[in-house]
Enzyme design. Structure first.
Site, short mmCIF file in Angstrom:
data_model
loop_
_atom_site.label_atom_id
_atom_site.label_comp_id
_atom_site.label_asym_id
_atom_site.label_seq_id
_atom_site.Cartn_x
_atom_site.Cartn_y
_atom_site.Cartn_z
N LYS A 46 0.83 -1.20 0.00
CA LYS A 46 0.00 0.00 0.00
C LYS A 46 0.87 1.25 0.00
O LYS A 46 1.83 1.34 0.77
CB LYS A 46 -0.91 0.04 1.23
CG LYS A 46 -1.92 -1.08 1.27
CD LYS A 46 -2.76 -1.02 2.52
CE LYS A 46 -3.76 -2.17 2.55
NZ LYS A 46 -4.56 -2.15 3.80
N ASP A 106 -13.36 -4.86 13.23
CA ASP A 106 -12.05 -4.55 13.80
C ASP A 106 -12.00 -4.87 15.29
O ASP A 106 -10.96 -5.31 15.80
CB ASP A 106 -11.68 -3.10 13.55
CG ASP A 106 -11.40 -2.82 12.07
OD1 ASP A 106 -11.38 -3.77 11.27
OD2 ASP A 106 -11.20 -1.65 11.72
#
Length: 182
Positions: free
Chosen positions: A71, A169
Site C-alpha cells: 500500500k 475490527d
C-alpha cells in the site's frame, strides 16, 4: 522526492518536492519511475481507494493472506496516525510496528510493502485517506489484528479516549493467534 526509511527499513516515508506560491501549490503525487527506484523494485498498483473518516475513527489493523497488498498511502484532507506492523515470519522486525503522522499539510506518503498489517487513527475533525494497492481487495482473504493487542502495545496517541472501531475490527485476532506471512 525525499525518501526516508522508518525503524522498519522496508517501510518508507516519501516526501514530495512541493512547489508553492500565492496561487497555491503543485507536486507530483506519484511517479512510477521514481517510486520504483525508491523501493528498489518494480511495483504495479492495481487499485486506488479513498476513504473519509471522522475524528478518533481507527481503521485496522488489516491485511490479506494469502493475497497480500502493498500500500502507498496518503492524506489529502486532515491528519492521521498511520501504522504498519511487520507480519513476515523470519523478519528481524516481525511483530514490530512503526507509526507516522500523515496529513494534508505535510503531504507525506507511506509505503507499506506486502507482508504488513496496516491501520490508521484520525486525529483531525475529518480525514480523507487515499491509498494505492498492489493487489485487489479479496474479502475472503482479509484478516484483522486487534488495534489494542497487548503484545504490539501500539501508542495510538489517543489521549485516553477510546477510538471508534467497526465491529469487524473490534473482533480482530490477537497477534499471537494471527496467521503470518512465510
Amino acid at each position: 522526492m525525499n525518501v526516508r526509511p522508518t525503524r522498519i527499513p522496508d517501510v518508507l516515508v516519501l516526501e514530495p518536492k512541493v512547489f508553492g506560491d500565492a496561487r497555491g501549490f503543485f507536486f507530483e503525487s506519484f511517479n512510477r519511475k521514481a517510486f520504483d527506484a525508491a523501493v528498489g523494485r518494480a511495483v504495479e498498483f492495481v487499485q486506488d481507494n479513498h476513504s473519509l473518516s471522522a475524528r478518533n475513527v481507527l481503521r485496522g489493523l488489516h491485511y490479506q493472506l494469502p493475497r497480500p497488498q502493498g500500500k502507498l498511502v496518503r492524506v489529502v484532507r486532515g491528519e492521521v496516525l498511520d501504522v504498519a506492523v511487520d507480519l513476515r515470519r523470519g523478519s528481524p522486525t516481525c511483530g514490530k510496528w512503526v507509526g507516522e503522522v500523515l496529513s494534508a499539510e505535510n503531504k507525506r506518503q507511506l509505503w507499506i510493502p506486502e507482508g504488513f498489517a496496516h491501520g490508521f487513527l484520525v486525529r483531525s475533525t475529518e480525514a480523507e485517506f487515499l491509498y494505492k494497492t498492489t493487489d485487489y481487495w479479496h474479502p475472503e482473504h482479509e484478516r484483522c489484528i486487534r488495534w489494542d493487542d497487548p503484545t504490539l502495545a501500539i501508542d495510538w496517541q489517543t489521549g485516553g479516549d477510546s477510538p471508534v472501531v467497526s465491529a469487524k475490527d473490534a473482533a480482530g485476532l490477537r497477534l499471537a493467534d494471527a496467521p503470518l506471512f512465510d
